[in-house]
Design an enzyme around this catalytic site. Sequence first.
Site, mmCIF file in Angstrom:
data_model
loop_
_atom_site.group_PDB
_atom_site.id
_atom_site.type_symbol
_atom_site.label_atom_id
_atom_site.label_comp_id
_atom_site.label_asym_id
_atom_site.label_seq_id
_atom_site.Cartn_x
_atom_site.Cartn_y
_atom_site.Cartn_z
ATOM 1 N N THR A 223 0.860 -1.184 0.000
ATOM 2 C CA THR A 223 0.000 0.000 0.000
ATOM 3 C C THR A 223 0.895 1.232 0.000
ATOM 4 O OG1 THR A 223 -1.983 1.001 0.961
ATOM 5 C CG2 THR A 223 -0.328 0.215 2.522
ATOM 6 N N CYS B 272 -2.943 7.659 8.387
ATOM 7 C CA CYS B 272 -3.524 6.304 8.387
ATOM 8 C C CYS B 272 -2.565 5.321 9.062
ATOM 9 C CB CYS B 272 -3.761 5.809 6.959
ATOM 10 S SG CYS B 272 -5.004 6.721 6.048
ATOM 11 N N HIS C 254 -5.303 -1.211 5.767
ATOM 12 C CA HIS C 254 -4.975 0.222 5.639
ATOM 13 C C HIS C 254 -6.167 1.007 6.215
ATOM 14 C CE1 HIS C 254 -3.376 3.646 2.810
ATOM 15 N NE2 HIS C 254 -3.886 4.134 3.911
#
Lengths: 194, 167
Positions: B23, B29, B46
Amino acid sequence: METLDSFSKDLLRETANIMAQKTVRPIENILRQKTIVTKPEIIMQKMEFVADSLGQADEIKDSVFIRILGDGQGAVVLLMKPEDSAKLLVEVDKDMRMDALREIANIIAGACLGGIARLLSLKLMQSVPTAATDMSRAILNEIVSEVGMTNADLLCAQVSLSIGAGKIPLSMVFIFDNDTTNLIISKSKDLTKL
Amino acid sequence: MSRIIQVPTADYAIASAPDVLSTIGIGSCIVICLYAPQAKIGALLHCMLPREENDLSNSLRNVDTAVNQVVEQFIAKNIQLTDLIAKIAGGAQMFTGPEDSNGSIGKRNIEETKRLLTTLKIPIMGEEIGGGRARSVLFELENGKVTITCAQVKTDDTFDTELVKII
């Protein structure tokens, strides 16, 4: 946008057009360069899709984030590729470039929010601008996380500009939470009754 | 032949060796890599927010509901919580300004992740958290290795990828 009726969509598009026009004059005044709006665009997205709908995830961007406060909640974001801000601010010392972008974003946000607030009889204030240069997805996800804690759908008005003979691209994104979007629609409908 | 599986924001992927989970663009995040070393099965989550905030439109957005959902997937594959280890990355604060009374989103994401993994008794074997830079993650399911990179400014003002840590 699917959940809105066509009249509400038109009202939001008109709001975006007003904001687009409001961005032009301050930029021309500060930079003394002819500026044109290349794209005013309205999107309604769940918070996790906002970043990827506004750009490539790993593209590096200079960004300025201003929080919208008062009757509405949201954010104003200036986005530019670093090489474009270097071209735009060629006379500004490299160390001062982000300060200059912060100032530009602050003035544009003031003009746009002031215009919308006067039109719709709202009180909209703005926070002190903060800046970062990094991956586009990370920047926008942090901003929508700050703005969208309690609401799933966010209204994004993206105004793309082209500045000067070099046609340097600059993007201003206005993000509003769901309650503020409904408030803008409601106030705009009141205006159409006058 | 291994596949590289990209995981978007507020989502997860679960796969087995020799696949690689990846990712990009992780700011505030948090990315949670859960790995079963014996089975060589792993999941990459995520997540954007720490906890469910009266919003049921996407439970994968939040650390608490996403982790619980993925744990159920492992159990369905006959992998128990005691078989799992975790590695985490993210939780940065890219825009410095006055935090609200609860702290930045990134900080809250880290706190919630650690609280939840402790409750589930899943040991955190490596972390690359906090700070002010965006990260990208590559999670190799053959060996559980997690590679973290950031964008780096070069002397000519262009950007390159910098290896930050392998956990």
